[in-house]
Design an enzyme around this catalytic site. Structure first.
Site, short mmCIF file in Angstrom:
data_model
loop_
_atom_site.label_atom_id
_atom_site.label_comp_id
_atom_site.label_asym_id
_atom_site.label_seq_id
_atom_site.Cartn_x
_atom_site.Cartn_y
_atom_site.Cartn_z
N GLY A 115 1.95 -32.59 4.03
CA GLY A 115 2.10 -33.55 2.93
C GLY A 115 1.68 -32.97 1.61
O GLY A 115 1.42 -33.69 0.65
N GLY A 149 -0.28 -25.43 4.89
CA GLY A 149 -1.31 -24.71 4.16
C GLY A 149 -1.14 -23.20 4.21
O GLY A 149 -0.29 -22.67 4.93
N ILE A 199 4.06 -27.65 -0.82
CA ILE A 199 5.26 -27.02 -0.26
C ILE A 199 6.07 -28.01 0.56
O ILE A 199 7.30 -28.04 0.50
CB ILE A 199 4.86 -25.77 0.56
CG1 ILE A 199 4.21 -24.73 -0.37
CG2 ILE A 199 6.07 -25.17 1.29
CD1 ILE A 199 3.71 -23.47 0.32
N ALA A 224 1.98 -28.71 -11.22
CA ALA A 224 3.18 -29.51 -10.96
C ALA A 224 3.61 -29.33 -9.52
O ALA A 224 3.42 -28.27 -8.93
CB ALA A 224 4.31 -29.09 -11.88
N HIS A 233 11.66 -40.12 -30.39
CA HIS A 233 12.47 -41.18 -29.82
C HIS A 233 13.93 -40.78 -29.77
O HIS A 233 14.43 -40.20 -30.73
CB HIS A 233 12.30 -42.44 -30.68
CG HIS A 233 12.95 -43.65 -30.10
ND1 HIS A 233 12.47 -44.27 -28.97
CD2 HIS A 233 14.07 -44.31 -30.47
CE1 HIS A 233 13.26 -45.29 -28.67
NE2 HIS A 233 14.24 -45.34 -29.56
N THR A 269 4.01 -13.30 -3.83
CA THR A 269 4.49 -14.60 -3.34
C THR A 269 5.34 -15.31 -4.38
O THR A 269 6.45 -15.77 -4.09
CB THR A 269 3.29 -15.51 -2.97
OG1 THR A 269 2.51 -14.84 -1.99
CG2 THR A 269 3.77 -16.84 -2.43
N CYS A 270 4.85 -15.41 -5.60
CA CYS A 270 5.53 -16.22 -6.62
C CYS A 270 6.97 -15.76 -6.83
O CYS A 270 7.90 -16.56 -6.79
CB CYS A 270 4.76 -16.15 -7.93
SG CYS A 270 5.58 -17.01 -9.26
N ARG A 330 -2.54 -35.49 -0.71
CA ARG A 330 -3.98 -35.79 -0.74
C ARG A 330 -4.63 -35.05 -1.91
O ARG A 330 -4.29 -33.91 -2.21
CB ARG A 330 -4.62 -35.32 0.58
CG ARG A 330 -6.09 -35.64 0.69
CD ARG A 330 -6.56 -35.42 2.10
NE ARG A 330 -6.48 -34.02 2.52
CZ ARG A 330 -7.41 -33.09 2.25
NH1 ARG A 330 -8.49 -33.41 1.57
NH2 ARG A 330 -7.26 -31.85 2.69
P1 NDP Z 1 -1.39 -27.73 0.68
O1 NDP Z 1 -2.83 -27.51 0.87
O2 NDP Z 1 -0.90 -28.28 -0.61
O3 NDP Z 1 -0.85 -28.67 1.84
C1 NDP Z 1 -1.08 -28.38 3.18
C2 NDP Z 1 -0.68 -29.61 3.96
O4 NDP Z 1 -0.77 -29.30 5.36
C3 NDP Z 1 -1.60 -30.79 3.71
O5 NDP Z 1 -0.80 -31.94 3.65
C4 NDP Z 1 -2.50 -30.78 4.93
O6 NDP Z 1 -2.99 -32.03 5.29
C5 NDP Z 1 -1.54 -30.29 5.99
N1 NDP Z 1 -2.22 -29.70 7.14
C6 NDP Z 1 -3.22 -28.78 7.12
N2 NDP Z 1 -3.60 -28.48 8.36
C7 NDP Z 1 -2.84 -29.20 9.20
C8 NDP Z 1 -2.78 -29.35 10.60
N3 NDP Z 1 -3.58 -28.66 11.40
N4 NDP Z 1 -1.89 -30.21 11.11
C9 NDP Z 1 -1.08 -30.93 10.31
N5 NDP Z 1 -1.09 -30.84 8.97
C10 NDP Z 1 -1.96 -29.99 8.42
O7 NDP Z 1 -0.72 -26.34 1.03
P2 NDP Z 1 0.73 -25.75 0.78
O8 NDP Z 1 0.94 -24.80 1.88
O9 NDP Z 1 1.71 -26.81 0.53
O10 NDP Z 1 0.51 -24.94 -0.55
C11 NDP Z 1 -0.58 -24.01 -0.64
C12 NDP Z 1 -1.07 -23.91 -2.05
O11 NDP Z 1 -0.13 -23.17 -2.80
C13 NDP Z 1 -1.17 -25.25 -2.78
O12 NDP Z 1 -2.39 -25.89 -2.55
C14 NDP Z 1 -1.00 -24.85 -4.21
O13 NDP Z 1 -2.24 -24.44 -4.71
C15 NDP Z 1 -0.06 -23.66 -4.10
N6 NDP Z 1 1.34 -24.07 -4.38
C16 NDP Z 1 1.64 -24.47 -5.64
C17 NDP Z 1 2.91 -24.87 -5.96
C18 NDP Z 1 3.20 -25.32 -7.34
O14 NDP Z 1 2.44 -25.00 -8.24
N7 NDP Z 1 4.27 -26.07 -7.56
C19 NDP Z 1 3.99 -24.89 -4.97
C20 NDP Z 1 3.55 -24.45 -3.67
C21 NDP Z 1 2.27 -24.06 -3.40
P3 NDP Z 1 -4.29 -32.67 4.60
O15 NDP Z 1 -3.88 -33.07 3.23
O16 NDP Z 1 -4.62 -33.81 5.48
O17 NDP Z 1 -5.32 -31.59 4.63
#
Ligand code: NDP
Length: 452
Positions: free
Chosen positions: A175, A262, A178, A341, A436, A42-43, A204
């Protein structure tokens, strides 16, 4: 040992799997690795690396604007999505080749096929069956999308990297990491972006000041963040656009809808049940601090496990596993105080606790916070603030949380993470001389807590 084809067979050639395979081979193990997609995971192939390249591209839009305040007059500017994607793909090909080279230089046998466990020592690789004394599952994760009518009209980050053209209007659902990162990318490159999130504020789990600051700064850049809303249906219009129905009865229209809702572990067709490997609902494989599953010779690292989903964590887990099992130096993985980050625009970086979390853990907390205009924007005129926050345990003076939203946040926090991980106190921060003029010097010059 000699009864097995391999000492170690790794399923999945992403960050964690490749690291484990190489290190184990370096310790003298006979190692095989299988991968049904491209080596790199993936990365490298569809995550951190291409995302950051796109993020750089998007930042240029503001760089060009900001240059005017410094006396630069720029001519016509045109952006080619096609050229960006071609160049990005070339870089991903290069990295993929490097990964292949690393495996072959380490003497690891690569099987470019899907691996399926038959039992705890046998793995089906295409037509063949190979045996291994130890098996490492490192299959990572994949995007998950909510079930709804028309969901197939939407895309995920996997497809976003290969769009034929830059969409004019994008709806980003979610939110999290990604969602915030791609909202920034599309917006910077010129798409009109609406980000739809079901909660009351994006990101969150992050510190509340981080969440509020980022939402405000993203909005200033033109991203429309719509909170407490869910997309319930997607419909293709006669004009070829997509209508997204929302649960408040309204609709949005765009040419691309991207779900960033997610990720889930990649365990489809892996044969976990046949082999007797325990998985949690949702597919996550529970492991102990040595990455052991419920079976004594089967291990798992990275996003397929019930731990933190980050590339450096998978690398750490893969390396520790190989040293423990093949290097004669067993060591558990320390998952404490992992910095992370979000490459949003502006970026966020953080290490340690969020404020509410810190209070729950440590009781009384002194909060140091600063919000300021970075020096660059005194001349660029851009209305963008940097926010920095330190959380200090009142009784010990230990810094237990450090958060930055703003330009260069990930670069700044990587360095400070060493201090937080080492348990340094606010007094030790104060004894450190600032560099600085930088933004980061703020973190060693904040003197008055805002409460406490
Ligand atoms: P996240 O868990 O960060 O975000 C998933 C989002 O989808 C949340 O806002 C969640 O809401 C929302 N969601 C989940 N289920 C539903 C639903 N049924 N309907 C509507 N909204 C929903 O996952 P990502 O996919 O963004 O990333 C996955 C993981 O990958 C991250 O947690 C991180 O660990 C890793 N990652 C790291 C990065 C980095 O280091 N820069 C970059 C990208 C990914 P709620 O908050 O309410 O649950």
């Amino acid at each position: 040992m000699d009864n097995f084809d391999f000492d170690l067979l790794v399923i999945g050639a992403g960050s964690g799997g490749v690291r484990a395979a190489r290190i184990a081979a370096g310790h003298g193990a006979r190692v095989g690795i299988c991968e049904s997609s491209r080596v790199g995971g993936t990365c490298v192939i569809r995550g951190c690396v291409p995302k950051k390249l796109l993020s750089y591209a998007a930042h240029f839009a503001e760089e060009f604007e900001d240059a005017a305040g410094f006396g630069w007059e720029l001519g016509d500017r045109r952006f080619s999505w096609t050229r960006l994607i071609e160049n990005k793909d070339r870089e991903i090909d290069r990295l993929n080749q490097i990964y292949l080279q690393l495996l072959s230089n380490s003497g690891v046998a690569l099987f470019p096929v899907h691996g399926k466990l038959i039992d705890s020592h046998r793995v089906q690789l295409g037509e063949d069956i190979v045996t291994a004394e130890k098996i490492l599952i490192a299959t990572g994760g994949r995007p998950w999308v909510p079930d709804m009518p028309g969901v197939e009209l939407g895309i995920t980050s996997d497809e976003a990297f290969h769009l034929k053209a830059l969409p004019q209007r994008v709806i980003v659902v979610g939110g999290g990491f990604i969602a915030c990162e791609f909202a920034g990318i599309f917006n910077g490159l010129g798409s009109a972006v609406v980000q739809v999130y079901r909660g009351d504020q994006i990101l969150r789990g992050f510190d509340h000041d981080v969440r509020d600051t980022l939402a405000m700064e993203m909005s200033k850049k033109g991203i429309e963040i719509r909170l407490e809303l869910n997309v319930t249906e997607l419909i293709r219009t006669r004009e070829g656009l997509i209508t997204a129905k929302l649960d408040n009865g309204t609709e949005l229209q765009a040419d691309t809808v991207m779900f960033a809702t997610g990720r889930v572990p990649n365990v489809r067709g892996l044969g976990l049940r046949d082999a007797g490997v325990h998985a949690l609902p949702g597919g996550m494989i529970p492991v102990d601090e040595y990455s052991r599953t419920n079976l004594s010779n089967v291990f798992a690292v990275g996003d397929v496990t019930n731990r933190v989903n980050l590339t450096p964590v998978a690398l750490m887990e893969g390396h520790a596993f190989a040293d423990s099992e093949f290097g004669g130096s067993p060591r558990p993985v320390n998952h404490g105080l992992i910095p992370s980050a979000v490459f949003s625009h502006p970026p966020v970086a953080t290490v340690g606790h969020a404020e509410k979390d810190a209070i729950r853990h440590y009781g009384k907390i002194d909060v140091y916070k600063s919000s300021f205009t970075p020096m660059k924007h005194t001349l660029s005129g851009r209305d963008e603030k940097t926010m920095m926050k330190l959380l200090v345990q009142a009784s010990s003076g230990k810094v237990v949380g450090l958060h930055v939203v703003g330009m260069d946040a990930p670069e700044i926090v990587q360095g400070f993470a060493v201090a937080i991980k080492s348990g340094l106190t606010k007094q030790q921060f104060d004894l450190t001389t600032g560099i600085h003029p930088t933004a980061a010097e703020e973190l060693v010059t904040m003197r008055t807590p805002i409460q406490g």
